[in-house]
Design a protein around this motif. Structure first.
Motif, PDB file in Angstrom:
ATOM      1  N   TRP A 133      -1.543  -5.581   7.691  1.00  0.00           N
ATOM      2  CA  TRP A 133      -2.625  -5.243   6.774  1.00  0.00           C
ATOM      3  C   TRP A 133      -3.734  -4.494   7.509  1.00  0.00           C
ATOM      4  O   TRP A 133      -4.205  -3.451   7.055  1.00  0.00           O
ATOM      5  CB  TRP A 133      -3.150  -6.524   6.123  1.00  0.00           C
ATOM      6  CG  TRP A 133      -4.315  -6.342   5.215  1.00  0.00           C
ATOM      7  CD1 TRP A 133      -4.300  -5.875   3.935  1.00  0.00           C
ATOM      8  CD2 TRP A 133      -5.680  -6.643   5.525  1.00  0.00           C
ATOM      9  NE1 TRP A 133      -5.574  -5.867   3.424  1.00  0.00           N
ATOM     10  CE2 TRP A 133      -6.443  -6.326   4.378  1.00  0.00           C
ATOM     11  CE3 TRP A 133      -6.327  -7.148   6.652  1.00  0.00           C
ATOM     12  CZ2 TRP A 133      -7.821  -6.501   4.329  1.00  0.00           C
ATOM     13  CZ3 TRP A 133      -7.693  -7.320   6.609  1.00  0.00           C
ATOM     14  CH2 TRP A 133      -8.429  -6.993   5.458  1.00  0.00           C
ATOM     15  N   TRP A 151      -8.929  -0.013   2.307  1.00  0.00           N
ATOM     16  CA  TRP A 151      -8.670  -1.452   2.315  1.00  0.00           C
ATOM     17  C   TRP A 151      -7.817  -1.848   1.102  1.00  0.00           C
ATOM     18  O   TRP A 151      -6.939  -2.677   1.190  1.00  0.00           O
ATOM     19  CB  TRP A 151      -9.966  -2.261   2.309  1.00  0.00           C
ATOM     20  CG  TRP A 151     -10.683  -2.229   3.631  1.00  0.00           C
ATOM     21  CD1 TRP A 151     -11.875  -1.627   3.888  1.00  0.00           C
ATOM     22  CD2 TRP A 151     -10.247  -2.799   4.870  1.00  0.00           C
ATOM     23  NE1 TRP A 151     -12.196  -1.789   5.205  1.00  0.00           N
ATOM     24  CE2 TRP A 151     -11.218  -2.511   5.843  1.00  0.00           C
ATOM     25  CE3 TRP A 151      -9.118  -3.528   5.255  1.00  0.00           C
ATOM     26  CZ2 TRP A 151     -11.116  -2.907   7.159  1.00  0.00           C
ATOM     27  CZ3 TRP A 151      -9.011  -3.936   6.582  1.00  0.00           C
ATOM     28  CH2 TRP A 151      -9.997  -3.626   7.509  1.00  0.00           C
ATOM     29  N   THR A 155      -3.946  -3.343   1.134  1.00  0.00           N
ATOM     30  CA  THR A 155      -3.718  -4.599   0.415  1.00  0.00           C
ATOM     31  C   THR A 155      -2.588  -4.445  -0.600  1.00  0.00           C
ATOM     32  O   THR A 155      -1.698  -5.298  -0.679  1.00  0.00           O
ATOM     33  CB  THR A 155      -5.015  -5.060  -0.283  1.00  0.00           C
ATOM     34  OG1 THR A 155      -6.029  -5.245   0.714  1.00  0.00           O
ATOM     35  CG2 THR A 155      -4.809  -6.350  -1.054  1.00  0.00           C
ATOM     36  N   VAL A 159       0.328  -6.906   0.912  1.00  0.00           N
ATOM     37  CA  VAL A 159       0.365  -8.233   0.301  1.00  0.00           C
ATOM     38  C   VAL A 159       1.679  -8.480  -0.450  1.00  0.00           C
ATOM     39  O   VAL A 159       2.340  -9.489  -0.215  1.00  0.00           O
ATOM     40  CB  VAL A 159      -0.885  -8.504  -0.567  1.00  0.00           C
ATOM     41  CG1 VAL A 159      -0.719  -9.768  -1.387  1.00  0.00           C
ATOM     42  CG2 VAL A 159      -2.125  -8.605   0.326  1.00  0.00           C
TER      43      VAL A 159
END
Length: 188
Positions: A133, A151, A155, A159
């Motif tokens: 990440w 960001w 993600t 994720v």
């Protein structure tokens, strides 16, 4: 640890790294970078069977094999270190709960075995995918769609990949240890 046991452990680690590499070659992505990394399954296995050090060693060798065979995507030397050595080594943190998982397996506590495996592999996955990440932000942000926050981009990619990798890995490991509990208890 006796010399023959050390050799046996080193051989297991090497075989696990090769198996991880081979499983990692199987296509499991959806075309936009989200997928399942089957290569961590053997790392989870060795971490629960032999502990953290063996998991770290197998993860390191897995990353090295990806690098020397041209399977690694190289942006910078630090990115290679983070994503191919450090991140896969951290998957070995699965071994933090090895004694709990072994105890449940040896006592025939199926519920405890499954909870232990899912918890242990979750620890390994979170540690590994935290690195991926961060690397997504630090090194891959230029691949984000125009106007998308870096960001948010990392993600969205990491994720789901981490979650599905964990889910598949934990299920496979739990099924293996559930049906062959001797795998948890090396005889040496």
């Amino acid at each position: 640890m006796g010399q023959s046991k050390q050799v046996r452990v080193l051989l297991e680690v090497a075989m696990v790294a090769v198996l991880a590499y081979l499983l990692g070659l199987l296509p499991t992505t959806n075309g936009v970078g989200i997928g399942v990394n089957l290569g961590v399954i053997p790392i989870y296995l060795i971490s629960l069977r032999r502990g953290i050090k063996s998991g770290f060693a197998a993860g390191f060798l897995f990353g090295l094999l990806q690098l020397i065979t041209g399977q690694a995507t190289i942006l910078t030397p630090f990115q290679v270190f983070l994503e191919y050595f450090f991140a896969f080594m951290l998957a070995g943190l699965t071994g933090l709960l090895a004694s709990r998982v072994k105890k449940a397996g040896l006592e025939g506590d199926k519920k405890g075995l499954w909870i232990g495996i899912f918890s242990a592999t979750f620890i390994g996955m979170v540690a590994q995918y935290f690195i991926h990440w961060y690397a997504g932000y630090a090194f891959w942000s230029s691949y984000a769609p125009e106007g998308m926050n870096a960001w948010w981009y990392t993600t969205i990619v990491n994720v789901p990949t981490g979650f599905f990798t964990w889910l598949v890995g934990a299920l496979v490991v739990a099924l293996l240890f559930n049906n062959a509990p001797r795998l948890l208890n090396p005889e040496d």
